[in-house]
Every structure is written in structure tokens, then in C-alpha cells.
Design an enzyme around this catalytic site. Structure first.
Site, mmCIF file in Angstrom:
data_model
loop_
_atom_site.group_PDB
_atom_site.id
_atom_site.type_symbol
_atom_site.label_atom_id
_atom_site.label_comp_id
_atom_site.label_asym_id
_atom_site.label_seq_id
_atom_site.Cartn_x
_atom_site.Cartn_y
_atom_site.Cartn_z
ATOM 1 N N TYR A 96 14.170 -2.310 -2.519
ATOM 2 C CA TYR A 96 13.233 -2.495 -3.630
ATOM 3 C C TYR A 96 11.963 -1.655 -3.561
ATOM 4 C CZ TYR A 96 9.938 -4.955 -6.701
ATOM 5 O OH TYR A 96 9.010 -5.258 -7.651
ATOM 6 N N CYS A 137 0.799 -1.220 0.000
ATOM 7 C CA CYS A 137 0.000 0.000 0.000
ATOM 8 C C CYS A 137 0.835 1.275 0.000
ATOM 9 C CB CYS A 137 -0.888 0.063 1.238
ATOM 10 S SG CYS A 137 -1.988 -1.316 1.381
ATOM 11 N N ASN A 181 -1.053 1.596 5.545
ATOM 12 C CA ASN A 181 0.036 0.851 4.921
ATOM 13 C C ASN A 181 0.694 0.017 6.008
ATOM 14 O OD1 ASN A 181 3.367 1.691 3.694
ATOM 15 N ND2 ASN A 181 2.157 -0.113 3.317
ATOM 16 N N GLY A 182 0.709 -1.291 5.815
ATOM 17 C CA GLY A 182 1.296 -2.176 6.807
ATOM 18 C C GLY A 182 0.448 -3.411 6.962
ATOM 19 N N GLY A 218 1.207 -0.038 -5.006
ATOM 20 C CA GLY A 218 -0.058 -0.775 -5.084
ATOM 21 C C GLY A 218 -0.797 -0.405 -6.343
#
Ligand code: SF4
Length: 483
Positions: free
Chosen positions: A256, A15, A116-117, A41
Site C-alpha cells: 500500500y 513521512c 521517515n520512520g 504525508g
């Protein structure tokens, strides 16, 4: 016809989040911010805007450009504040109900939340909440927070959110919007990034600084681990409501996930990746004619390797940028063409050469095998692979889609076994200490590392309650079991 991923052979960040408070173009700027965070995402996106009286929402499957480039969509999202979310998830029939930001009508008013997570005790909490009467609408762990906020006895929104966050365990960078405030919150370990910015007097929050660059906003700072910022008409206030923990930022963000043009934890991601390549060249030198990146994520590390080794950098593999991360596959028979759709060997560069191929990581190994095959077919005399991260031996439970451990190549084979399977003349990974050095930590503290590096070491910094108790994400929904 089915939609499948061309390259399932990477870890995928799940996300990206964005928030803005106090700007007349709040929704349009959020759409641009989300566009810059598209790499975090691609399967769905959404914006919730507030005009102080009403909330307005548009959420849909697909990318930001597909859903928010029409001015008529933005016009339906009026207001001076907004939050947005990009999501990656596994595809499935329940996809739409999981699109964020999530929105709930509480007694105190509307409340939108984007996350996000990943919460590592979401299944357990969900079962407890359902047992006491909560009705869930999605299979997302984020909805657990929505219910915990509803049940919190505290009188105001910020205290309710803190109360809810104290009950969850895991990694979370949150942006939340109520009628009169924008809230940003980072988990006490600071696993996922969240940055604060400003534009024309408006405050912004985003997963990465590139979301500010695209709209000409200034990066003010990172939120600290465990910090909550509350932004209202009268300004910004910062709180630290959680017990202090040693930060364990995700080291894979450097390898990345984050865009190379982002600044993360005070460092340029591009520069860190170049340093990773330099460390790799020192640790794993080999005689060769050219250094070739696997594009795009292997490019900065390959530049660093080539510089350090004084071997020419060449684009021996060309990426087709007009193929998305997903494509329509008409049949199983041509599925193996996936890699060629995205990458093509540049035989003019590769023919007769001893090649050092640099990639960011190997997950299952399927993509690497096909890329090596492609490079050999183009006439390379030797192929040596160098990987800009240590072997990925463990799954991630903190907001990254990863295969089960038994599908990770490095969990099943040693380096020489992997080299045989992939078909290279030699294979080397950067060491964990080398990766830390590239990230600015000269000495890794083995007993209490400076980063989360669990996918390389198995040292998980945050309890994996659901996993340890045998719960699976499928238990987040009865429907999910029937997929
Ligand atoms: Fe990042 Fe830790 Fe997940 Fe690896 S396990 S991807 S380092 S958060």
C-alpha cells in the site's frame, strides 16, 4: 468547523524525505521531489536549503503544491543543497512545531534533519535527556536525535550522527544537511526505504524512486540497511557503522504505502501488486461476473486477480480525484457522507452482477462496510471481497499511523465474523505465504522472516522499548496530555 479525515480506515505512512547536493536548482528540485512523494504525508511539508554560508528554511502545514508552487518561496531558498520532508501526523494544536526538516544551530554549525520512520525508545530517551537539562521544542521523536547529536563527544558531524543513531532504537531513513555535506542513513534493519540517485552530476536521496522520475534523475541504487552515505564536493563515501542485521523491510510498502510506479527493493511495486492479485485468485477463487477494484490502491491487485481468474476487470467504483485526503466537515450529521465524497458506485457496471471487490487491506472495517453498502445499492447481485494483504491484527510502531490493536477489525473477529459485519457474501485474505511469494520470496522463513510483517503476525523485529515499558507517545509532550 473541524478538519477530519474522510478515510481513517487505512494505515498511513507518516513521512517522505528528499535530499540533493550539488545542483543550482536544489530547492526547486526538492519541491518537485516532495510533490512526487506527497502520498507519504499530506499534513505538512518543509525544505531547508544551504548556500554554504547560511541555511534557509520554509516549513508549513498543508501540501507541497500549496506551499512551494510560488516561485518567490523557492527564490528564498538559495543554495546548491537542500533536504525536504512530507509529514503525516495526527492533527493537533502542536502541529507546527513538529514540521520537518528540523534545524539546530550547533557549535559546529547548522544542521537540518528529516526522518521517515519511528523511534521505539524515544520517550525513554527524551525523559533521560530532559532529566539532564535538555529542552525540547517539539513532540516529535526525531528531536531526540537532534539532542543526542548535540551531546555527542565526537569531533565531527558524521561521527556525532552515528553516535546518536547508535543510541536510538527503531526504524529510520534519514536525510541530514550540514553546511558542506548531505548525509543519508538507513537503520540497520532497513525497515523504511531510502534510494540514491543522480542528476547532472548532483547526488540525490529520496524515500522512493518516483521522486527521481519527476525530475528526470537516475536511480542509482537503494541504500543498504545500516548504511550511511556522506556526500560532499569531492564525491560520495559509503559507511556501514552499525552491527549487521538481517534486513526486515516493511512488506506493507509493497501492499500500500509506496507508489505503484516506484521501484522498491529492486522490484516494481505495480508488478508485485499484480502478483498479489494473482496469488489471491489462486488461493481464494469464487464464481463471479466481474472483478472491481476499490480505487486507487486496489487497482493493480484487481488486475492481477482478473487476469488469473479470467474474469472481466471493470471499474465499478469511480474515485473522485478532486477530493483530498482531508475535507472540511460542516457538521457531525453529514460525516457519514465521507465515503461517497471520495467514491461513487458505477451502477451501469454493477447492476445484476456477481462482484469480486478487491481492496488492499481492511483496518477498522468502516470504509469497507460503506463501500459494500454502496455496491449493493447500485444493484450488485453478490459481493465477494478479496483482500490483498493478510488480516491486520497488530499495530505498527515503525513509522506508520495505525489504530490501537483493539480497534483493528481482524484483531477482534475471525474472517466469517468480519464478513458478516462488512456485509459481504464471502471474504478472503491473501495468506502471509502468498504475500511473500508475490514479493519474490518463495519460502517465508518463519523463525527469521525476510520482511517486517509484524502487523500481520505480531513478530516485531525491533524492540518496542517504550511500548513494553508502558510509555505512550503522549508522553513526548506535557502539552499533548491536555489536547
Ligand atoms: Fe510495515 Fe512492519 Fe509496520 Fe506492518 S508493522 S506497517 S510490515 S513496518
Amino acid at each position: 468547523m473541524s478538519i477530519k479525515h474522510t478515510l481513517k480506515d487505512k494505515f498511513r505512512d507518516e513521512c517522505g524525505v528528499f535530499g540533493i547536493f550539488g545542483h543550482p536548482e536544489a530547492a526547486a528540485l526538492t519541491a518537485l521531489g516532495l510533490h512526487a512523494l506527497q502520498h507519504r504525508g499530506q499534513e505538512s511539508c518543509g525544505i531547508v536549503a544551504s548556500d554554504s554560508e547560511m541555511f534557509h528554511s520554509h516549513r508549513a502545514t498543508g501540501r507541497v503544491g500549496d506551499n512551494f508552487s510560488d516561485a518567490r518561496v523557492i527564490e528564498k531558498l538559495p543554495g546548491y543543497s537542500a533536504i525536504g520532508h512530507n509529514r503525516y501526523s495526527t492533527t493537533g494544536p502542536n502541529e507546527e512545531r513538529n514540521i520537518q526538516p528540523m534545524f539546530a544551530d550547533y557549535a559546529f554549525g547548522g544542521f537540518a534533519l528529516a526522518h521517515n520512520g519511528n523511534l521505539t525508545n524515544a520517550v525513554k530517551l527524551r525523559q533521560e535527556l530532559m532529566a539532564s537539562g535538555s529542552i525540547f521544542n517539539s513532540t516529535s521523536d526525531t528531536e531526540t536525535l537532534i539532542h543526542l547529536v548535540a551531546l555527542s563527544p565526537y569531533p565531527n558531524v558524521t561521527d556525532k550522527l552515528v553516535d546518536a543513531a547508535k543510541k536510538v532504537v527503531g526504524a529510520y531513513s534519514l536525510v541530514a544537511l550540514s553546511r558542506d555535506m548531505l548525509i543519508g542513513m538507513r537503520d540497520p534493519f532497513g525497515v523504511r526505504p531510502l534510494v540514491l540517485g543522480q542528476l547532472d552530476g548532483a547526488w540525490l536521496l529520496a524515500s522512493e524512486s518516483v521522486a527521481f522520475d519527476i525530475i528526470g534523475a537516475n536511480l542509482v541504487r537503494e541504500l543498504e540497511p545500516g548504511e550511511m552515505v556522506v556526500i560532499k564536493d569531492n564525491g560520495l563515501e559509503s559507511f556501514h557503522p552499525f552491527t549487521t542485521q538481517k534486513q526486515r523491510f516493511c512488506i506493507f510498502e509493497f501492499v500500500y504505502f509506496s507508489r505503484p510506479d516506484s521501484e522498491v527493493e529492486g522490484s516494481s511495486v505495480y508488478n508485485v501488486r499484480k502478483r498479489i492479485g494473482q496469488e489471491l485468485a489462486k488461493e481464494a477463487p469464487i464464481e463471479a461476473d466481474i472483478v472491481v477494484p476499490v480505487p486507487d490502491s486496489g487497482v493493480p491487485a484487481a488486475i492481477g486477480y482478473a487476469e488469473e481468474a479470467s474474469i472481466p476487470f471493470e471499474l465499478g467504483i469511480i474515485r473522485n480525484h478532486y477530493v483530498g485526503r482531508t475535507f472540511i466537515e460542516p457538521s457531525d450529521q453529514i460525516r457519514h457522507l465521507g465515503v461517497k465524497l471520495k467514491h461513487n458506485a458505477n451502477s451501469g457496471t454493477l447492476k445484476g452482477k456477481r462482484v469480486i471487490l478487491v481492496d488492499d487491506s481492511i483496518v477498522r472495517g468502516t470504509t469497507s462496510t460503506k463501500i459494500v453498502e454502496m455496491v449493493r445499492s447500485a444493484g450488485a447481485a453478490e459481493v465477494h471481497m478479496r483482500i490483498a494483504s493478510p488480516p491486520t491484527t497488530h499495530s505498527c510502531f515503525y513509522g506508520v499511523d495505525t489504530p490501537e490493536r483493539d480497534q483493528l477489525l481482524a484483531a477482534r473477529y475471525d474472517t466469517s465474523g468480519m464478513a458478516d459485519l462488512i456485509g459481504v457474501d464471502s471474504l478472503s485474505y491473501i495468506s502471509i505465504d502468498g504475500l511473500y511469494r508475490a514479493c519474490g520470496e518463495q519460502n517465508r522463513n518463519i523463525s527469521s522472516p525476510q520482511f517486517c510483517d509484524a502487523c500481520f503476525t505480531g513478530q516485531y523485529p525491533i524492540t518496542l522499548s517504550d511500548h513494553d515499558e508502558g510509555h505512550t507517545p503522549a508522553q513526548l509532550s506535557l502539552l499533548a496530555e491536555n489536547r
